[in-house]
Design a protein around this motif. Structure first.
Motif, PDB file in Angstrom:
ATOM      1  N   LEU A 179       0.838  -1.197   0.000  1.00 30.93           N
ATOM      2  CA  LEU A 179       0.000   0.000   0.000  1.00 30.93           C
ATOM      3  C   LEU A 179       0.870   1.242   0.000  1.00 30.93           C
ATOM      4  O   LEU A 179       0.594   2.216  -0.713  1.00 30.93           O
ATOM      5  CB  LEU A 179      -0.933  -0.032   1.223  1.00 30.93           C
ATOM      6  N   LEU A 180       1.938   1.222   0.775  1.00 30.39           N
ATOM      7  CA  LEU A 180       2.862   2.349   0.858  1.00 30.39           C
ATOM      8  C   LEU A 180       3.544   2.550  -0.479  1.00 30.39           C
ATOM      9  O   LEU A 180       3.667   3.693  -0.948  1.00 30.39           O
ATOM     10  CB  LEU A 180       3.880   2.098   1.975  1.00 30.39           C
ATOM     11  N   ASP A 181       3.969   1.522  -1.144  1.00 36.50           N
ATOM     12  CA  ASP A 181       4.631   1.643  -2.446  1.00 36.50           C
ATOM     13  C   ASP A 181       3.658   2.213  -3.481  1.00 36.50           C
ATOM     14  O   ASP A 181       4.043   3.055  -4.308  1.00 36.50           O
ATOM     15  CB  ASP A 181       5.134   0.267  -2.922  1.00 36.50           C
ATOM     16  N   THR A 182       2.452   1.791  -3.445  1.00 36.70           N
ATOM     17  CA  THR A 182       1.455   2.247  -4.410  1.00 36.70           C
ATOM     18  C   THR A 182       1.222   3.760  -4.250  1.00 36.70           C
ATOM     19  O   THR A 182       1.185   4.491  -5.243  1.00 36.70           O
ATOM     20  CB  THR A 182       0.125   1.505  -4.184  1.00 36.70           C
ATOM     21  N   TYR A 183       1.054   4.178  -3.062  1.00 34.79           N
ATOM     22  CA  TYR A 183       0.803   5.621  -2.844  1.00 34.79           C
ATOM     23  C   TYR A 183       2.031   6.465  -3.139  1.00 34.79           C
ATOM     24  O   TYR A 183       1.910   7.572  -3.643  1.00 34.79           O
ATOM     25  CB  TYR A 183       0.305   5.883  -1.417  1.00 34.79           C
ATOM     26  N   LEU A 184       3.216   5.962  -2.849  1.00 29.65           N
ATOM     27  CA  LEU A 184       4.439   6.712  -3.146  1.00 29.65           C
ATOM     28  C   LEU A 184       4.601   6.867  -4.645  1.00 29.65           C
ATOM     29  O   LEU A 184       5.034   7.915  -5.115  1.00 29.65           O
ATOM     30  CB  LEU A 184       5.644   6.019  -2.540  1.00 29.65           C
ATOM     31  N   THR A 185       4.313   5.828  -5.408  1.00 33.21           N
ATOM     32  CA  THR A 185       4.433   5.948  -6.844  1.00 33.21           C
ATOM     33  C   THR A 185       3.425   6.948  -7.395  1.00 33.21           C
ATOM     34  O   THR A 185       3.712   7.701  -8.320  1.00 33.21           O
ATOM     35  CB  THR A 185       4.255   4.587  -7.549  1.00 33.21           C
ATOM     36  N   LYS A 186       2.209   6.984  -6.831  1.00 35.84           N
ATOM     37  CA  LYS A 186       1.199   7.955  -7.255  1.00 35.84           C
ATOM     38  C   LYS A 186       1.661   9.380  -6.962  1.00 35.84           C
ATOM     39  O   LYS A 186       1.453  10.286  -7.750  1.00 35.84           O
ATOM     40  CB  LYS A 186      -0.121   7.680  -6.579  1.00 35.84           C
ATOM     41  N   VAL A 187       2.256   9.537  -5.808  1.00 33.04           N
ATOM     42  CA  VAL A 187       2.719  10.866  -5.395  1.00 33.04           C
ATOM     43  C   VAL A 187       3.861  11.318  -6.284  1.00 33.04           C
ATOM     44  O   VAL A 187       3.925  12.480  -6.690  1.00 33.04           O
ATOM     45  CB  VAL A 187       3.148  10.881  -3.902  1.00 33.04           C
ATOM     46  N   VAL A 188       4.772  10.413  -6.621  1.00 34.70           N
ATOM     47  CA  VAL A 188       5.938  10.767  -7.421  1.00 34.70           C
ATOM     48  C   VAL A 188       5.503  11.146  -8.825  1.00 34.70           C
ATOM     49  O   VAL A 188       5.998  12.106  -9.411  1.00 34.70           O
ATOM     50  CB  VAL A 188       6.938   9.597  -7.463  1.00 34.70           C
ATOM     51  N   PHE A 189       4.554  10.447  -9.412  1.00 35.49           N
ATOM     52  CA  PHE A 189       4.114  10.738 -10.772  1.00 35.49           C
ATOM     53  C   PHE A 189       3.236  11.975 -10.859  1.00 35.49           C
ATOM     54  O   PHE A 189       3.117  12.591 -11.895  1.00 35.49           O
ATOM     55  CB  PHE A 189       3.383   9.529 -11.375  1.00 35.49           C
ATOM     56  N   ASN A 190       2.591  12.331  -9.810  1.00 39.32           N
ATOM     57  CA  ASN A 190       1.724  13.501  -9.840  1.00 39.32           C
ATOM     58  C   ASN A 190       2.563  14.693  -9.498  1.00 39.32           C
ATOM     59  O   ASN A 190       2.579  15.746  -9.634  1.00 39.32           O
ATOM     60  CB  ASN A 190       0.577  13.386  -8.840  1.00 39.32           C
TER      61      ASN A 190
END
Length: 190
Positions: A179-190
């Motif tokens: 879950l943490l990896d998923t949200y970090l990737t979303k944050v990095v791409f946005n």
């Protein structure tokens, strides 16, 4: 007028002569009137009077005329003063007569001013009361919004805390990392 003065002078002379004769010797009056003596005295008096009238008559008349003029002026002045005093008295009597009306007028004016002041004070108090009510309503609404915001924040904190607790109980360590990896990737791409 001159005749009157002449007659008055003759009567005055005769009167003075009579007084002088009466003041004479008591013994001479017992024997009767000494007509020659009386005639000499009368002529003597008339001569003295004529000399005085000739030498100082105009001045004496001028003095008397000046005095008459002065008395007439004083009388005219007194008449004008009397008229002024009568006018002032009439003014004072009129003001005294108007005193009751003036008093009533002043009382009515003060009553009207008092009522106007009372009305303005009441209007100002009512305006102040409306302003205080509006401030109280505004303050109440502001405090209500603040209280609702605080309650929402507390509720959100409580929901977050409950969700975190529930997630901690249901999620495993591996689910948390994913879950943490998923949200970090979303944050990095946005």
């Amino acid at each position: 007028m001159k005749r009157f003065h002449l007659i008055a002078a003759i009567v005055l002379v005769l009167g003075l002569v009579t007084m002088a004769w009466a003041a004479g010797d008591a013994e001479a009056s017992e024997h009767g009137l000494n007509w020659m003596d009386f005639l000499y005295r009368t002529i003597n008096f008339l001569l003295v009077f004529a000399v005085i009238a000739k030498l100082g008559g105009k001045k004496i008349v001028g003095i008397f005329r000046g005095r008459v003029t002065q008395i007439e002026n004083q009388m005219a002045d007194l008449d004008s003063r009397k008229a002024d005093a009568a006018k002032r008295l009439a003014d004072i009597e009129a003001s005294i007569a108007n005193l009751a009306a003036e008093k009533a007028r002043i009382e009515e004016e003060y009553r009207r001013q008092g009522e106007a002041m009372r009305d303005s004070i009441i209007a100002a108090a009512e305006a102040k009361a409306v302003q205080i009510r509006e401030q109280a309503v505004a303050t109440g609404e502001s405090e209500a919004r603040a209280a609702v915001g605080k309650i929402r924040a507390e509720l959100a904190d409580a929901v977050v805390e409950a969700a975190r607790t529930m997630l901690q109980q249901k999620l495993t360590a591996q689910d948390q990392e994913q879950l943490l990896d998923t949200y970090l990737t979303k944050v990095v791409f946005n």
